[in-house]
Each structure stands twice: as C-alpha cells, then as structure tokens.
Scaffold this motif. Structure first.
Motif, PDB file in Angstrom:
ATOM      1  N   GLU A  55     -23.889 -36.944  26.520  1.00 13.32           N
ATOM      2  CA  GLU A  55     -23.605 -36.099  25.359  1.00 13.32           C
ATOM      3  C   GLU A  55     -22.417 -36.638  24.574  1.00 13.32           C
ATOM      4  OE1 GLU A  55     -23.479 -31.737  25.348  1.00 13.32           O
ATOM      5  OE2 GLU A  55     -24.360 -31.852  27.342  1.00 13.32           O
ATOM      6  N   LEU A  56     -21.346 -37.019  25.298  1.00 13.16           N
ATOM      7  CA  LEU A  56     -20.164 -37.550  24.621  1.00 13.16           C
ATOM      8  C   LEU A  56     -20.493 -38.874  23.939  1.00 13.16           C
ATOM      9  CD1 LEU A  56     -17.177 -37.289  23.900  1.00 13.16           C
ATOM     10  CD2 LEU A  56     -16.660 -38.529  26.015  1.00 13.16           C
ATOM     11  N   GLU A  57     -21.260 -39.703  24.628  1.00  9.84           N
ATOM     12  CA  GLU A  57     -21.672 -40.989  24.054  1.00  9.84           C
ATOM     13  C   GLU A  57     -22.465 -40.775  22.764  1.00  9.84           C
ATOM     14  OE1 GLU A  57     -24.724 -44.335  25.547  1.00  9.84           O
ATOM     15  OE2 GLU A  57     -23.020 -43.964  26.888  1.00  9.84           O
ATOM     16  N   ASP A  58     -23.372 -39.829  22.784  1.00 10.12           N
ATOM     17  CA  ASP A  58     -24.165 -39.508  21.600  1.00 10.12           C
ATOM     18  C   ASP A  58     -23.281 -38.949  20.490  1.00 10.12           C
ATOM     19  OD1 ASP A  58     -26.751 -39.185  20.246  1.00 10.12           O
ATOM     20  OD2 ASP A  58     -26.332 -37.028  20.452  1.00 10.12           O
ATOM     21  N   TYR A  59     -22.329 -38.110  20.861  1.00 11.65           N
ATOM     22  CA  TYR A  59     -21.425 -37.499  19.875  1.00 11.65           C
ATOM     23  C   TYR A  59     -20.552 -38.561  19.201  1.00 11.65           C
ATOM     24  CZ  TYR A  59     -17.621 -34.696  17.973  1.00 11.65           C
ATOM     25  OH  TYR A  59     -16.698 -34.143  17.122  1.00 11.65           O
ATOM     26  N   LEU A  60     -20.021 -39.486  19.998  1.00 15.41           N
ATOM     27  CA  LEU A  60     -19.145 -40.520  19.443  1.00 15.41           C
ATOM     28  C   LEU A  60     -19.919 -41.631  18.746  1.00 15.41           C
ATOM     29  CD1 LEU A  60     -16.501 -40.844  22.300  1.00 15.41           C
ATOM     30  CD2 LEU A  60     -16.240 -39.692  20.084  1.00 15.41           C
ATOM     31  N   GLY A  61     -21.152 -41.867  19.167  1.00 16.92           N
ATOM     32  CA  GLY A  61     -21.969 -42.893  18.527  1.00 16.92           C
ATOM     33  C   GLY A  61     -21.846 -44.276  19.127  1.00 16.92           C
ATOM     34  N   TYR A  62     -21.162 -44.399  20.231  1.00 20.26           N
ATOM     35  CA  TYR A  62     -21.067 -45.693  20.908  1.00 20.26           C
ATOM     36  C   TYR A  62     -20.907 -45.463  22.398  1.00 20.26           C
ATOM     37  CZ  TYR A  62     -16.005 -45.072  21.366  1.00 20.26           C
ATOM     38  OH  TYR A  62     -14.759 -44.603  21.696  1.00 20.26           O
ATOM     39  N   SER A  63     -21.367 -46.428  23.199  1.00 21.97           N
ATOM     40  CA  SER A  63     -21.271 -46.284  24.647  1.00 21.97           C
ATOM     41  C   SER A  63     -19.896 -46.738  25.126  1.00 21.97           C
ATOM     42  CB  SER A  63     -22.374 -47.074  25.339  1.00 21.97           C
ATOM     43  OG  SER A  63     -22.281 -48.436  25.004  1.00 21.97           O
ATOM     44  N   LYS A  64     -19.590 -46.370  26.332  1.00 23.05           N
ATOM     45  CA  LYS A  64     -18.282 -46.677  26.912  1.00 23.05           C
ATOM     46  C   LYS A  64     -18.043 -48.183  26.918  1.00 23.05           C
ATOM     47  CE  LYS A  64     -15.632 -44.637  30.625  1.00 23.05           C
ATOM     48  NZ  LYS A  64     -15.706 -43.825  31.818  1.00 23.05           N
TER      49      LYS A  64
END
Length: 186
Positions: A55-64
């Motif tokens: 969810e956070l990855e989708d929200y920020l638009g980039y993977s860790k």
C-alpha cells in the motif's frame, strides 16, 4: 518460502492445493493443531505486513530502494509497531510511515486495533445472556485475546440504545399471519 507457498493457492487445482499444503506442513514441521494455528498466525501477520508495505509503495509510486523512479518529494519514514486483534489472536505488525504523514493504510486503518470482528462476537455472546466477565474469559480462552470486562461493557453499551429503540418502536394494530402446512406422500 512458507508464505510464498500459500499466496496463489486459490487459483490452483484441488490436487495442487493438497500438495502445497502438505509441503507447507512439512516445511514448518507441523505436528499438532496448535503448531498449525501458530504457523497460520505467523503467515497471517507476514501477509498483512506485506499488504501494508505494498500500500505504501503504491501510495508513494516507487518501490523500496528504487530512487531512480521516485517522482515525489515524499518518502518512507520507518514504521510504528502495532498490536492488532485478529481471528488468530493478537498479532504484532509494523505500520509503515511516510515523511509527510499523509499515508492512510486501508488494510489496517489508523486507530484500528480489532480486525477480527470481535465486537460482533461480543454482542452475540451478550445477547445470549453471558456476563461481561464470562465473555472476557471466553475470548481469552478461545482467541488468546485479553479483553477487559470494561471494554466489553463499552462495546455492549453501543448497542443498548439501538436495542431499546427497537423494543419501543410503534407496533401496527393488525399483523396478517399465514400458516402453511403440507403432507408429502411418495
């Protein structure tokens, strides 16, 4: 590997499911129902954690660690530990955060500690006449969740006004009733 086994289990045939479940049991060296329950609890916690990260990855638009594709000034900012009550008992998870504090997870909402529907179970037991202490002991015994009688009282207090409103509703003067009876012969 144990978590990866069960992720796509729904799209497989019945035989493949059995094989994957056997492999999961063998991998985790499960011999009792209690061990299985604990393994499923761990699996659930890990799956829930991955959902929050996604969810956070989708929200920020980039993977860790993928700073090349970062198009926002917002970024990850660690996580906050949280205990939630699930159908498997208490589960420890880490809620990921963003620097700007705008991320609102959907899997486990902010200030939500119960993801199991225990409130419905409490209301059902209360409706059957159990005392708050009996309900508390029952939840501790079955789910391993320590719920105080005070919390149970707060939960049941939510439903009391609704129940009283229903009990005091105006009734119609006439209610049509139809009785049906049948005999079936071979």
């Amino acid at each position: 590997m144990g978590q990866g086994i069960l992720f796509n289990i729904y799209s497989l045939s019945r035989e493949c499911k059995k094989d994957l479940l056997r492999e999961f049991i063998r991998e985790n060296n499960l011999t009792t129902a209690r061990e299985l329950q604990l393994a499923l609890k761990d699996l659930f916690a890990g799956t829930l954690q991955e959902m929050l990260e996604a969810e956070l990855e989708d929200y920020l638009g980039y993977s860790k660690y993928d700073y090349k594709n970062k198009t926002t000034k917002n970024s990850r900012n660690g996580s906050s530990p949280k205990k939630v009550i699930s159908d498997f008992g208490e589960v420890d998870i880490a809620i990921p955060r963003d620097r700007q504090g705008e991320f609102e997870p959907k899997a486990v909402k902010k200030y939500e500690n119960d993801i199991s529907g225990i409130e419905d179970k409490v209301l059902g037991m209360y409706a059957k006449g159990m005392t708050t202490r009996d309900i508390s002991a029952h939840l501790e015994e079955i789910y391993g969740v320590d719920v105080s009688p005070t919390l149970i009282s707060r939960i049941t207090d939510k439903i009391t006004p609704i129940a009283q409103e229903w009990q005091n509703r105006p009734l119609d003067s006439i209610y049509p009733i139809i009785f049906l009876d049948a005999i079936h012969y071979k």
